[in-house]
Enzyme design. Sequence first.
Site, PDB file in Angstrom:
ATOM      1  N   LYS A 189     -17.142 -22.520  -3.649  1.00  0.00           N
ATOM      2  CA  LYS A 189     -16.878 -21.893  -4.943  1.00  0.00           C
ATOM      3  C   LYS A 189     -16.506 -20.443  -4.714  1.00  0.00           C
ATOM      4  O   LYS A 189     -17.331 -19.533  -4.778  1.00  0.00           O
ATOM      5  CB  LYS A 189     -18.101 -21.999  -5.861  1.00  0.00           C
ATOM      6  N   SER A 385     -12.613 -27.409 -12.180  1.00  0.00           N
ATOM      7  CA  SER A 385     -13.878 -26.829 -12.613  1.00  0.00           C
ATOM      8  C   SER A 385     -14.157 -27.250 -14.061  1.00  0.00           C
ATOM      9  O   SER A 385     -14.330 -28.430 -14.325  1.00  0.00           O
ATOM     10  CB  SER A 385     -13.861 -25.313 -12.439  1.00  0.00           C
TER      11      SER A 385
END
Length: 587
Positions: A189, A385
């Site tokens: 991430k 996401s």
Amino acid sequence: MRSFFKIFFATLLAFIVIIFFGMFILMGIIKSAVSPEVVTLSPNGVLVLETSQPYAEQKIVDPVNAVLRQGPKETPGLYDVVRLIRHAENDDDIKGIYLKADNNANGFATNEELRNALLRFKQSGKFIYAYGEVMDQKSYYVASLADKVYVHPKGGLEFSGFFTQLTFLKGALEKLEIQPQIFYDGRFKSATEPLRETQMTVANRIQTNAYLGDLYANFLKNIGASRKIDTVTLHRYANEGLIQEAADALKYKLVDGLKYNDQVMDEIKSRLGLSGDEKVNFISLSKYESATDVATGKGEDNRIAIIYAQGNIVGGDSEKDETISSGHFVKLIREARQDKDVKAIVFRVNSPGGSALASESIWRELTLAKKSKPVVVSMGDYAASGGYYISCMADSIFAQPNTLTGSIGVFAVLPNLQGFFKNKLGVTFDGVKTAQYADLGNTSRPLTEIEKKFIQNSVDSIYSTFKGRVVEGRKLSGVVVDSIAQGRVWSGVQAKELGLVDRIGGIDDAIKCAAKLAKVSAFRLREYPEAEAPFEKFVKSFAGEARMETAIRKELGEQYTVYQQIKHLKEMNGEIQAKLPYVMEIR
């Protein structure tokens, strides 16, 4: 004096009447300018498609252009373009397509959708001519399928491989004494990397190499099939820098000729049987749309809803273009869910994500819809996401090979501006509070260790929920989801192999799947959000936000990405985000 007031008020009344009627006439002119144009096509037409035109998910109406005559008053949406090209296949008035391929304003999956539509058109036996003065790689990708591909003799063709570059702000923030307090889950991430690193981490480099390699492989494969050149040879052209001038593109058979615009026009005239000063009957997509009725199907009571979700995911109830606000989209989904005539929903997602809470709200409403009718997701350039969060519950998910998806991870950023205000501006803060954590989230001071744990615990909880939604929606084990989550971005090809998507395909494929699941053979389409009336759009356009953003982009050029990063940092202040790693630009 009495005579003076009499004259004064009579004059004032006349002035008001003149203004009233003037405004009435002006509004009439505006309404006339923004009203739909009635167009009749003449035979022997050539449809024009420009790669430099950005194609959003839905039609863009620009009533200011209509009134001021500065440009096209409307641009068809991506699926509108696909349907128009399909309609042109059997339209006797359309003889071929002229593809103007200079620059390309669209993402990879959007270009895939356009290219596939053009391939189907080509199979009808009608011609496609492509021409550009200087073709960039994305334009050439679309143009390479044409019967004839021409470039300007003194122009060129870009063919150098793909490249992406990140902008790291850590050093600038340190100089400004701004401390980005960062919390995240998922070793891939990398959304916060530009704020906490000065170069790509190993994990980020691994994921970027992987999806960029997939995008490039798809690029070479399809160009190779169209130009009858193997991919190894095409890669060598790029790797050895063999395409430097227009003549090189011709030498290595990437194009069919080097021609000026007038020479291309003469060839198209010859193809149409025209001679002398006769002009080619070029028809723009917007004009063709006005002259045809291809948008929704005909005559059936059954409906399939297409809900277009494009842009950042945010909370609230905004109806702003290219924004997916949870309040607004929950209403749209609920309307389609409760409409008995709607037999299935196609949820078109083109989003890098955004607010995790807003994503959860949209996920919830789609889950409720799935209980009463099929829900199929069609992914655009991005469905990553938060964009994947709102997709994962679908009965079936379609992506293009070059869609970027996954990025299952969350983060939060809360800047500490104390040093900046005190040492750079000479500003300090003080106050009182009735409880120890009443000012939690205040950017004028650093977080305490306990407060940091509070925020990290929230991030961990939301990440766990996100993975749980994927486990439930994709019928995968928790161990598998944990291994393919970690915030990692995947290409559509990789996502299909991993089980994150079901099939490679476009919007049409998703609609056919939805109809099959709903067991309907004939249907009309109902599109959400519904298009605004042009006159209402004109009134709203005075706010000028979209035009301001366009002006900023034009002025900043390549530095626009830095502006975007700073803007996004400000917007996400403290809120937990499920969002793509960074402002991604691939060239």
